[in-house]
Design an enzyme around this catalytic site. Sequence first.
Site, PDB file in Angstrom:
ATOM      1  N   LYS A  69       0.835  -1.211   0.000  1.00  0.00           N
ATOM      2  CA  LYS A  69       0.000   0.000   0.000  1.00  0.00           C
ATOM      3  C   LYS A  69       0.868   1.259   0.000  1.00  0.00           C
ATOM      4  O   LYS A  69       0.638   2.182  -0.775  1.00  0.00           O
ATOM      5  CB  LYS A  69      -0.892  -0.004   1.255  1.00  0.00           C
ATOM      6  CG  LYS A  69      -1.525   1.332   1.572  1.00  0.00           C
ATOM      7  CD  LYS A  69      -2.396   1.283   2.803  1.00  0.00           C
ATOM      8  CE  LYS A  69      -1.701   1.525   4.119  1.00  0.00           C
ATOM      9  NZ  LYS A  69      -1.356   2.929   4.432  1.00  0.00           N
ATOM     10  N   ASN A  70       1.879   1.290   0.857  1.00  0.00           N
ATOM     11  CA  ASN A  70       2.647   2.524   1.028  1.00  0.00           C
ATOM     12  C   ASN A  70       3.656   2.773  -0.092  1.00  0.00           C
ATOM     13  O   ASN A  70       4.306   3.815  -0.123  1.00  0.00           O
ATOM     14  CB  ASN A  70       3.321   2.543   2.399  1.00  0.00           C
ATOM     15  CG  ASN A  70       2.283   2.696   3.510  1.00  0.00           C
ATOM     16  OD1 ASN A  70       1.126   3.012   3.247  1.00  0.00           O
ATOM     17  ND2 ASN A  70       2.699   2.453   4.749  1.00  0.00           N
TER      18      ASN A  70
ATOM     19  N   CYS B 134      -4.940  12.707  13.683  1.00  0.00           N
ATOM     20  CA  CYS B 134      -5.117  11.299  13.334  1.00  0.00           C
ATOM     21  C   CYS B 134      -4.926  10.462  14.593  1.00  0.00           C
ATOM     22  O   CYS B 134      -4.326  10.919  15.570  1.00  0.00           O
ATOM     23  CB  CYS B 134      -4.124  10.980  12.238  1.00  0.00           C
ATOM     24  SG  CYS B 134      -3.305   9.437  12.282  1.00  0.00           S
TER      25      CYS B 134
ATOM     26  N   ARG C 225       1.192  14.084  13.676  1.00  0.00           N
ATOM     27  CA  ARG C 225       1.417  14.016  12.233  1.00  0.00           C
ATOM     28  C   ARG C 225       1.460  15.366  11.514  1.00  0.00           C
ATOM     29  O   ARG C 225       0.624  15.674  10.658  1.00  0.00           O
ATOM     30  CB  ARG C 225       0.403  13.071  11.595  1.00  0.00           C
ATOM     31  CG  ARG C 225       0.394  11.719  12.313  1.00  0.00           C
ATOM     32  CD  ARG C 225      -0.246  10.619  11.554  1.00  0.00           C
ATOM     33  NE  ARG C 225       0.531  10.181  10.414  1.00  0.00           N
ATOM     34  CZ  ARG C 225       0.161   9.198   9.601  1.00  0.00           C
ATOM     35  NH1 ARG C 225      -0.971   8.587   9.815  1.00  0.00           N
ATOM     36  NH2 ARG C 225       0.901   8.839   8.584  1.00  0.00           N
TER      37      ARG C 225
ATOM     38  N   ASP D 187       4.782   0.388  11.931  1.00  0.00           N
ATOM     39  CA  ASP D 187       3.543  -0.209  11.414  1.00  0.00           C
ATOM     40  C   ASP D 187       3.369  -1.670  11.834  1.00  0.00           C
ATOM     41  O   ASP D 187       2.350  -2.290  11.520  1.00  0.00           O
ATOM     42  CB  ASP D 187       3.496  -0.100   9.884  1.00  0.00           C
ATOM     43  CG  ASP D 187       3.300   1.332   9.428  1.00  0.00           C
ATOM     44  OD1 ASP D 187       2.910   2.166  10.262  1.00  0.00           O
ATOM     45  OD2 ASP D 187       3.546   1.621   8.246  1.00  0.00           O
TER      46      ASP D 187
ATOM     47  N   ARG E  56      -8.774  -0.435   4.669  1.00  0.00           N
ATOM     48  CA  ARG E  56      -7.940   0.563   4.013  1.00  0.00           C
ATOM     49  C   ARG E  56      -6.583  -0.028   3.630  1.00  0.00           C
ATOM     50  O   ARG E  56      -5.978   0.406   2.653  1.00  0.00           O
ATOM     51  CB  ARG E  56      -7.696   1.754   4.960  1.00  0.00           C
ATOM     52  CG  ARG E  56      -8.954   2.542   5.261  1.00  0.00           C
ATOM     53  CD  ARG E  56      -8.611   3.743   6.076  1.00  0.00           C
ATOM     54  NE  ARG E  56      -7.403   4.354   5.545  1.00  0.00           N
ATOM     55  CZ  ARG E  56      -6.574   5.121   6.234  1.00  0.00           C
ATOM     56  NH1 ARG E  56      -6.828   5.393   7.491  1.00  0.00           N
ATOM     57  NH2 ARG E  56      -5.511   5.632   5.672  1.00  0.00           N
TER      58      ARG E  56
HETATM   59  N1  EPU Z   1       6.996  14.241  10.708  1.00  0.00           N
HETATM   60  C1  EPU Z   1       7.211  15.559  10.996  1.00  0.00           C
HETATM   61  N2  EPU Z   1       6.949  16.472  10.006  1.00  0.00           N
HETATM   62  C2  EPU Z   1       6.506  16.116   8.764  1.00  0.00           C
HETATM   63  C3  EPU Z   1       6.294  14.752   8.496  1.00  0.00           C
HETATM   64  C4  EPU Z   1       6.556  13.837   9.487  1.00  0.00           C
HETATM   65  O1  EPU Z   1       7.614  15.931  12.088  1.00  0.00           O
HETATM   66  O2  EPU Z   1       6.297  17.002   7.926  1.00  0.00           O
HETATM   67  C5  EPU Z   1       7.263  13.237  11.749  1.00  0.00           C
HETATM   68  C6  EPU Z   1       6.035  12.393  12.077  1.00  0.00           C
HETATM   69  O3  EPU Z   1       5.194  13.025  13.020  1.00  0.00           O
HETATM   70  C7  EPU Z   1       6.667  11.123  12.593  1.00  0.00           C
HETATM   71  C8  EPU Z   1       7.929  10.995  11.758  1.00  0.00           C
HETATM   72  O4  EPU Z   1       8.186  12.296  11.242  1.00  0.00           O
HETATM   73  O5  EPU Z   1       7.025  11.275  13.930  1.00  0.00           O
HETATM   74  C9  EPU Z   1       7.827  10.012  10.614  1.00  0.00           C
HETATM   75  O6  EPU Z   1       6.653  10.264   9.852  1.00  0.00           O
HETATM   76  P1  EPU Z   1       6.600   9.995   8.295  1.00  0.00           P
HETATM   77  O7  EPU Z   1       6.451  11.291   7.575  1.00  0.00           O
HETATM   78  O8  EPU Z   1       7.742   9.110   7.922  1.00  0.00           O
HETATM   79  O9  EPU Z   1       5.230   9.202   8.142  1.00  0.00           O
HETATM   80  P2  EPU Z   1       4.229   9.273   6.927  1.00  0.00           P
HETATM   81  O10 EPU Z   1       4.962   9.472   5.660  1.00  0.00           O
HETATM   82  O11 EPU Z   1       3.130  10.215   7.251  1.00  0.00           O
HETATM   83  C10 EPU Z   1       4.340   6.756   6.342  1.00  0.00           C
HETATM   84  C11 EPU Z   1       3.347   5.631   6.246  1.00  0.00           C
HETATM   85  C12 EPU Z   1       2.873   5.259   7.639  1.00  0.00           C
HETATM   86  C13 EPU Z   1       4.088   4.851   8.469  1.00  0.00           C
HETATM   87  C14 EPU Z   1       5.122   5.981   8.479  1.00  0.00           C
HETATM   88  C15 EPU Z   1       6.411   5.622   9.197  1.00  0.00           C
HETATM   89  C16 EPU Z   1       2.325   6.008   4.097  1.00  0.00           C
HETATM   90  C17 EPU Z   1       1.116   6.366   3.323  1.00  0.00           C
HETATM   91  N3  EPU Z   1       2.227   6.054   5.428  1.00  0.00           N
HETATM   92  O12 EPU Z   1       3.637   7.835   6.952  1.00  0.00           O
HETATM   93  O13 EPU Z   1       2.016   4.138   7.469  1.00  0.00           O
HETATM   94  O14 EPU Z   1       3.698   4.567   9.775  1.00  0.00           O
HETATM   95  O15 EPU Z   1       5.455   6.347   7.125  1.00  0.00           O
HETATM   96  O16 EPU Z   1       6.996   4.514   8.610  1.00  0.00           O
HETATM   97  O17 EPU Z   1       3.330   5.618   3.536  1.00  0.00           O
HETATM   98  C18 EPU Z   1       0.263   2.682   7.962  1.00  0.00           C
HETATM   99  O18 EPU Z   1       0.450   2.148   6.850  1.00  0.00           O
HETATM  100  O19 EPU Z   1      -0.481   2.175   8.829  1.00  0.00           O
HETATM  101  C19 EPU Z   1       0.923   3.945   8.266  1.00  0.00           C
HETATM  102  C20 EPU Z   1       0.529   4.760   9.235  1.00  0.00           C
END
Ligand code: EPU
Length: 422
Positions: A22-23, A116, A121, A307, A399
């Site tokens: 998915k990701n 969320c 996030r 995850d 999802r």
């Molecule tokens: N963060 C920030 N600022 C930002 C973005 C992120 O501070 O602008 C912080 C977040 O709060 C978190 C850390 O950085 O503490 C990592 O977040 P990341 O941005 O890597 O997460 P994401 O891209 O929003 C993806 C996956 C998540 C998975 C995370 C971590 C997708 C669609 N989602 O989220 O997947 O947990 O990476 O590996 O790829 C899931 O599939 O259940 C899921 C939540």
Amino acid sequence: MYRFIVAGGRPLRGTVQIASAKNAVLPILAACLLTEETCTITNLPMLEDVNTMLRLLRSMGVTVERKGRSARITAGGRVATEAPYDIVRKMRASYYVLGPLVARFGQARVSLPGGCAIGARPVDLHLRGMSGLGAKVTIEHGYIDARAKRLAGAPMMLAGAKGPSVGATANTMMAAALARGETVISGAACEPEIVDLADFLNCLGAKVSGAGTPELRIRGVRRLGGAEYRPIPDRIEAGTFAAAACITGGDVEIRHCRPDHLTAMLDVLRRAGARVETGRGSMRIAGSGRVNAIDITTAPYPGFPTDLQAQFTALLATARGTSVVTESIFEGRFLHAMELLRMGARIDVKGSTAVIHGVEKLSSAQVMASDLRASAALVLAGLAAGGTTEVLRIYHLDRGYERLEKKLTGLGAKVERAGSPG
Ligand code: EPU
């Protein structure tokens, strides 16, 4: 709303086939906006989040022809450059259209996703990436507005206080693919899904190197072409079945997976006493009795994935001894622990740490899913519990897990879907 009715106490046995990640799929679908030519994405997982992303693309005027597991996507004609709140609030990953839109069309208006169930996030790093490439970014009326005539490549540091961001790395990489000059992203996320996105972009004619390391280099090109692409298997789905095999004391062969993407998890399983065999594109996981207690700290790749934290919290709830699970990515991601308590688990959560005193057996209960991976954890707990567990709000599961009840039934579990879509 749909719910699952899980009759516990049956060891899982047999073979299960893993779907595409998915990701990886979600940013790849968004990246199709970067070209006017047709992209064909094959082996798509049948997931609600994939439907939502395709719906978003269609709502923007993109042609999407879906045939079973394939989608032909052409962003050739007029494309609306807005991702409305109505869709973004259903799926945060909608923000993946931000980078491609501003890079190709010079503007994007994307709703802020809001809070969320797993934590705050923020999106500051996504915005840092866009500004770093020269876009003028403002936030008004709940929307991110980004504009630029043509983005300009630049060096930038993209990690935040919690380390690298998967989403911000992907968004910035997609935008930089069409920028003038070279972009160097330091502090880039190294997840396999980032490597897959880079591979896809390179198939379109982009010049991305260093994917899978903390330093990504993207030499911008004027235009990108089309391609046919098959995304990588879902490491989190594979890890969830591995945990399911262990928690039930079963023996499961997991096919169409990448054990090399799951090194940290396999190490935990081995140390917890499970039998682990890996092959090319498959692995076999067998548990016998209760696993040993073990401490886990989630971390960016190649560390233990956040995850899989919920599923392993469920597994350790029945371990011999006391385990400590520390969540270092999303501090709020322990709602499943409160539901596991209702099933007889002994878990003390303090901040980002859960101390889990393993019990011999969980007992069935009605429990409520709070997010995608928490739902999976509760289903796993139900598989191991005595009696019949009802997991409510299963829409979270749909999802991100393809027909989970069918796959589990195929392994000898008794899981039924009840209720209506809601
Ligand atoms: N963060 C920030 N600022 C930002 C973005 C992120 O501070 O602008 C912080 C977040 O709060 C978190 C850390 O950085 O503490 C990592 O977040 P990341 O941005 O890597 O997460 P994401 O891209 O929003 C993806 C996956 C998540 C998975 C995370 C971590 C997708 C669609 N989602 O989220 O997947 O947990 O990476 O590996 O790829 C899931 O599939 O259940 C899921 C939540």
